[in-house]
Design an enzyme around this catalytic site. Structure first.
Site, PDB file in Angstrom:
ATOM      1  N   PHE A 104       0.804  -1.227   0.000  1.00 25.35           N
ATOM      2  CA  PHE A 104       0.000   0.000   0.000  1.00 25.35           C
ATOM      3  C   PHE A 104       0.837   1.278   0.000  1.00 25.35           C
ATOM      4  CE2 PHE A 104       0.416  -1.328   4.472  1.00 25.35           C
ATOM      5  CZ  PHE A 104       0.976  -0.183   5.033  1.00 25.35           C
TER       6      PHE A 104
ATOM      7  N   ARG B 140     -12.453   8.272  13.521  1.00 24.77           N
ATOM      8  CA  ARG B 140     -12.540   7.484  12.288  1.00 24.77           C
ATOM      9  C   ARG B 140     -13.956   6.961  12.039  1.00 24.77           C
ATOM     10  NH1 ARG B 140      -6.640   4.866  13.244  1.00 24.77           N
ATOM     11  NH2 ARG B 140      -5.463   6.339  11.968  1.00 24.77           N
TER      12      ARG B 140
ATOM     13  N   HIS C 295      -3.900  10.432  11.438  1.00 24.62           N
ATOM     14  CA  HIS C 295      -2.750   9.590  11.780  1.00 24.62           C
ATOM     15  C   HIS C 295      -2.362   9.944  13.201  1.00 24.62           C
ATOM     16  CE1 HIS C 295       1.338   7.873  11.729  1.00 24.62           C
ATOM     17  NE2 HIS C 295       1.653   8.959  12.413  1.00 24.62           N
TER      18      HIS C 295
END
Length: 146
Positions: free
Chosen positions: A59, A104, A117
């Protein structure tokens, strides 16, 4: 639990959705003080350097592309148990698995565009904070309760 610092990034999707203030308010409500903050558009080199630990992962290129797709807000948060507290407020990496009321769960679209993050350990927090902020750009202060 000790007073510590952690890095938080509001990713391009969070900036684009206009939730910067809501995210910061959640940190402050939980006792995490922003002691350094800036909005920037990461260059490819900055994103690759920051996420170098993931370079061999499949990724990596998509992550770098996403993190350079728009502006981000970089913050140093300070408080008791800041790393763990920040991770709890953010929720699971996959918003589908995140607890109700986490950043989130409330704001992220998917595992790639997951809004924020946060450093995963006190040791990594020191590395991540210093990657974006020299010590002279960090300003600690005492909160005066309103």
């Amino acid at each position: 639990m000790a007073n510590e610092r952690t890095l938080s990034i509001i990713k391009p999707d969070g900036v684009e959705k206009g939730v910067i203030g809501q995210v910061i308010a959640r940190f402050e409500k939980a006792g995490l003080k922003p002691i350094a903050m800036k909005m920037t558009h990461l260059s490819q080199a900055e994103a690759e350097g920051f996420y170098a630990v993931h370079k061999a992962r499949p990724f990596f290129n998509d992550l770098v592309k996403f993190m350079t797709s728009g502006p981000v807000v970089l913050m140093v948060l300070e408080g008791e148990g800041a790393v763990a507290k920040n991770r709890e407020i953010m929720g699971a990496t996959d918003p589908a698995k995140a607890a109700a009321g986490t950043i989130r769960k409330d704001f992220a679209s998917n595992i790639e565009k997951n809004t924020v993050h946060g450093s995963d350990s006190a040791e990594n927090a020191k590395i991540e904070v210093s990657y974006f902020f020299p010590e002279t750009a960090i300003h600690t202060y005492e909160w005066k309760k309103a």
